[in-house]
Scaffold this active site. Structure first.
Site, PDB file in Angstrom:
ATOM      1  N   ARG A  34       0.815  -1.220   0.069  1.00 41.13           N
ATOM      2  CA  ARG A  34       0.031  -0.199  -0.032  1.00 41.13           C
ATOM      3  C   ARG A  34       0.724   1.303  -0.117  1.00 41.13           C
ATOM      4  O   ARG A  34       0.615   2.175  -0.714  1.00 41.13           O
ATOM      5  CB  ARG A  34      -0.793  -0.036   1.477  1.00 41.13           C
ATOM      6  CG  ARG A  34      -1.954   1.273   1.166  1.00 41.13           C
ATOM      7  CD  ARG A  34      -3.003   0.794   0.207  1.00 41.13           C
ATOM      8  NE  ARG A  34      -2.804   1.540  -1.143  1.00 41.13           N
ATOM      9  CZ  ARG A  34      -3.240   0.992  -2.294  1.00 41.13           C
ATOM     10  NH1 ARG A  34      -4.012   0.032  -2.386  1.00 41.13           N
ATOM     11  NH2 ARG A  34      -2.822   1.892  -3.466  1.00 41.13           N
ATOM     12  N   ASP A  87      -0.388  38.447 -13.058  1.00 43.55           N
ATOM     13  CA  ASP A  87      -1.312  37.383 -12.321  1.00 43.55           C
ATOM     14  C   ASP A  87      -2.727  37.822 -12.870  1.00 43.55           C
ATOM     15  O   ASP A  87      -3.120  38.887 -13.115  1.00 43.55           O
ATOM     16  CB  ASP A  87      -1.428  37.901 -11.111  1.00 43.55           C
ATOM     17  CG  ASP A  87      -2.035  36.871  -9.973  1.00 43.55           C
ATOM     18  OD1 ASP A  87      -2.135  35.733 -10.327  1.00 43.55           O
ATOM     19  OD2 ASP A  87      -2.983  37.295  -9.238  1.00 43.55           O
TER      20      ASP A  87
END
Length: 281
Positions: free
Chosen positions: A102, A218
């Site tokens: 896992r 931005d």
């Protein structure tokens, strides 16, 4: 093959991850059901077309529990593979394989998911001249690994942290009293790379005059970006950022910006569908 990554302690990562999974009692299912001397052969494979990342780390999980395990890595990180491709073959102690399974899969699935999404964005930018960057939007404790995965997918790393470049944003400007003063303070502190975030074209000249070494443009649309790039005129590198999507990144790259940074590469990548099947030997 020894896996090394600057700033990353593989042994500590593997140990902490296994401790988290095993607790104090260990793998009680395997201990109860699987004989101590049983051996398994296993194949790790991809169920989807992916870009691979993290196999070396997965290998370390298995070797931590069975140092004599035979492991054959069939592809390398950064490889693009088709659905159904075998990635790794393993032969060793059955309990060790089941116990490490896992943790190994979680790591490879997550990092390959990041690399696969990154590759999709990087492919969209091909031919535009712009370079894909990641961001600091990473899971706590996994930044080095996730940024490794973006490199495997074709991106270049932006800042690794708050320490390797200054990025002056609106809150810094508000406290400093203006863009020019914020940049002046950063340069006076001896910082060599000073990135200034601008969200309006009229902020560009003040930032450049103050000594900014890169401009982060931005949340500008492509026409505004194109005009900003023209105004900068190659004086410093430019970076487009904010709300970049797979369907918009090519138009953004074609505006002439130097870089396009995408937080989604690490923030929103789905895990790759990778499995591990065992047979008793």
């Amino acid at each position: 093959m020894t896996f090394t990554l600057s700033g990353f302690d593989l042994h500590a990562f593997v140990t902490a991850t296994l401790v988290e999974d095993l607790g104090e009692a260990g793998d009680i299912t395997s201990a109860a059901v699987i004989p101590a001397d049983a051996r398994f052969a296993g194949v790790m494979d991809s169920r989807d077309a992916i870009t691979v990342a993290g196999l070396s780390i997965a290998e370390a999980f298995f070797r931590a529990l069975d140092p004599d395990m035979h492991i054959e890595r069939l592809v390398e990180d950064g490889a693009r593979v088709a659905a159904g491709t075998d990635l790794m073959r393993l032969t060793g102690n059955a309990r060790a394989l089941l116990t490490a399974e896992r943790s190994a899969l979680n790591t490879v699935q997550h990092l390959s998911g990041v690399a696969t999404l990154t590759r999709a964005y990087a492919d969209k930018l091909l031919g535009t001249g712009a370079t894909l960057l990641d961001t600091r939007k990473t899971l706590p404790g996994l930044r080095v690994l996730e940024k490794y995965a973006t490199r495997a997918g074709g991106a270049r790393n932006h800042r690794m942290g708050l320490w390797d470049a200054a990025m002056i944003k609106d809150n810094h400007v508000a406290v400093a009293g203006g863009v020019a003063e914020a940049v002046r303070r950063a340069l006076a502190a001896g910082i060599k790379e000073v990135i200034v975030e601008v969200d309006r074209v009229d902020q560009i000249e003040p930032a450049l005059a103050a000594g900014a070494t890169r401009l982060l443009l931005d949340n500008m649309d492509p026409p505004t970006l194109r005009g900003a790039v023209t105004l900068v005129g190659g004086r410093v590198p430019t970076e487009a950022s904010g709300g970049v999507r797979l369907e918009t990144i090519r138009a953004i790259g074609e505006t002439g910006v130097t870089y396009v940074s995408v937080g989604r590469l690490t923030q929103s990548a789905p895990a790759a569908d990778i499995g591990l099947d065992f047979t008793s030997i």
